[in-house]
Design a protein around this motif. Structure first.
Motif, PDB file in Angstrom:
ATOM      1  N   PHE A   8      51.286  74.096  79.722  1.00  0.00           N
ATOM      2  CA  PHE A   8      52.536  73.612  80.020  1.00  0.00           C
ATOM      3  C   PHE A   8      52.434  73.176  81.733  1.00  0.00           C
ATOM      4  CE2 PHE A   8      54.333  76.608  77.189  1.00  0.00           C
ATOM      5  CZ  PHE A   8      55.484  75.665  76.626  1.00  0.00           C
ATOM      6  N   GLU A  37      48.171  69.695  75.415  1.00  0.00           N
ATOM      7  CA  GLU A  37      49.500  69.891  76.484  1.00  0.00           C
ATOM      8  C   GLU A  37      50.584  70.082  75.803  1.00  0.00           C
ATOM      9  OE1 GLU A  37      50.135  66.962  79.350  1.00  0.00           O
ATOM     10  OE2 GLU A  37      51.764  68.085  80.060  1.00  0.00           O
ATOM     11  N   ILE A  40      57.369  68.766  78.114  1.00  0.00           N
ATOM     12  CA  ILE A  40      58.608  69.246  78.299  1.00  0.00           C
ATOM     13  C   ILE A  40      59.465  68.316  78.807  1.00  0.00           C
ATOM     14  CG2 ILE A  40      57.320  71.470  78.928  1.00  0.00           C
ATOM     15  CD1 ILE A  40      58.017  70.700  81.818  1.00  0.00           C
ATOM     16  N   PHE A  73      50.639  78.184  81.792  1.00  0.00           N
ATOM     17  CA  PHE A  73      51.429  77.595  82.774  1.00  0.00           C
ATOM     18  C   PHE A  73      51.022  77.271  84.084  1.00  0.00           C
ATOM     19  CE2 PHE A  73      53.952  80.321  79.654  1.00  0.00           C
ATOM     20  CZ  PHE A  73      54.732  79.606  79.398  1.00  0.00           C
ATOM     21  N   THR A  75      52.175  75.415  87.120  1.00  0.00           N
ATOM     22  CA  THR A  75      53.606  75.113  87.585  1.00  0.00           C
ATOM     23  C   THR A  75      53.655  74.988  89.195  1.00  0.00           C
ATOM     24  OG1 THR A  75      55.795  75.565  87.735  1.00  0.00           O
ATOM     25  CG2 THR A  75      54.420  77.371  87.723  1.00  0.00           C
ATOM     26  N   LEU A  86      60.831  73.219  83.512  1.00  0.00           N
ATOM     27  CA  LEU A  86      60.197  74.272  82.838  1.00  0.00           C
ATOM     28  C   LEU A  86      61.039  75.157  82.475  1.00  0.00           C
ATOM     29  CD1 LEU A  86      57.208  75.277  82.051  1.00  0.00           C
ATOM     30  CD2 LEU A  86      57.236  76.559  84.183  1.00  0.00           C
ATOM     31  N   ALA A  89      62.484  74.369  79.161  1.00  0.00           N
ATOM     32  CA  ALA A  89      61.871  74.319  77.950  1.00  0.00           C
ATOM     33  C   ALA A  89      61.592  75.771  77.626  1.00  0.00           C
ATOM     34  CB  ALA A  89      60.250  73.634  78.425  1.00  0.00           C
TER      35      ALA A  89
END
Ligand code: FNR
Length: 188
Positions: A8, A37, A40, A73, A75, A86, A89
């Protein structure tokens, strides 16, 4: 044995530094990890009203996670937490009640920021969410990346030897973490 990793990117930005970081992480990962991937961007905002009949975007998200052995993740930090996209999602994937996609799933969190804090607060926030979702998180090493655009190449290589060592060690540990978790908790 090859492990399928769904990743993500917490940012929707077309110039995302976390997307750049994700490509560098993939480049420095062990050969037995394969990456896909998990998008989202197109998810509607989650509501329990959808639980009885998930829309295609929500079903696709849950199927994508179901077909992985682990999730990563990558982010940004937004206002000392994770971006709403996120979190949305994760909320989709955690529901309907009793069908939490993250249950026992190996997971790792990392992120990049232009500031020295390197997404540390966002990662703590994400860890709390993933703990409730019963994901099996890698707890060490942690990696808080203070992003320097000059060291990242398009092909995923990095020109900073110290960063290269950090990314390589992080992905090797993640691979070992996945193996350990799946030995005890094999994916169905
Ligand atoms: C930020 N940024 C930011 N940075 C940080 O270190 N801590 C923070 O709390 C925040 N908060 C924040 C909120 C919002 C709404 C935005 C748009 C930005 C800056 C952020 O780290 C920077 O924009 C990164 O480039 C975001 O990552 P991506 O989108 O480039 O991957």
């Amino acid at each position: 044995m090859t492990y399928q990793v769904g990743y993500f990117v917490g940012s929707l930005s077309s110039t995302s530094i976390n997307r750049t970081l994700s490509q560098a992480l993939i480049h420095h990962a062990p050969d037995d990890l394969e990456f896909t991937e998990i998008p989202i961007r197109d998810l509607p905002l989650y509501s329990p009203d959808f639980d009885a009949d998930y829309p295609a975007e929500g079903t696709a998200l849950k199927e994508a996670i179901a077909s992985t052995d682990a999730v990563l993740f990558v982010t940004p930090e937004y206002n000392r937490s994770i971006p709403g996209a996120l979190k949305n999602a994760i909320d989709w994937a955690s529901r309907p009640w009793g069908q939490n996609s993250f249950d026992h799933l190996p997971a790792a969190v990392i992120g990049a920021s232009p500031s020295g804090i390197g997404t540390a607060v966002a990662q703590q926030s994400l860890r709390a969410v993933l703990a409730f979702c019963n994901a099996r998180q890698m707890t060490a090493p942690e990696a808080y990346i203070n992003f320097n655009p000059e060291v990242y190449a398009e092909d995923g290589t990095v020109s900073d030897p110290e960063l290269e060592q950090i990314l390589t060690a992080y992905m090797q540990e993640f691979r070992d973490h996945i193996e350990r978790v799946l030995t005890v908790l094999p994916r169905g």
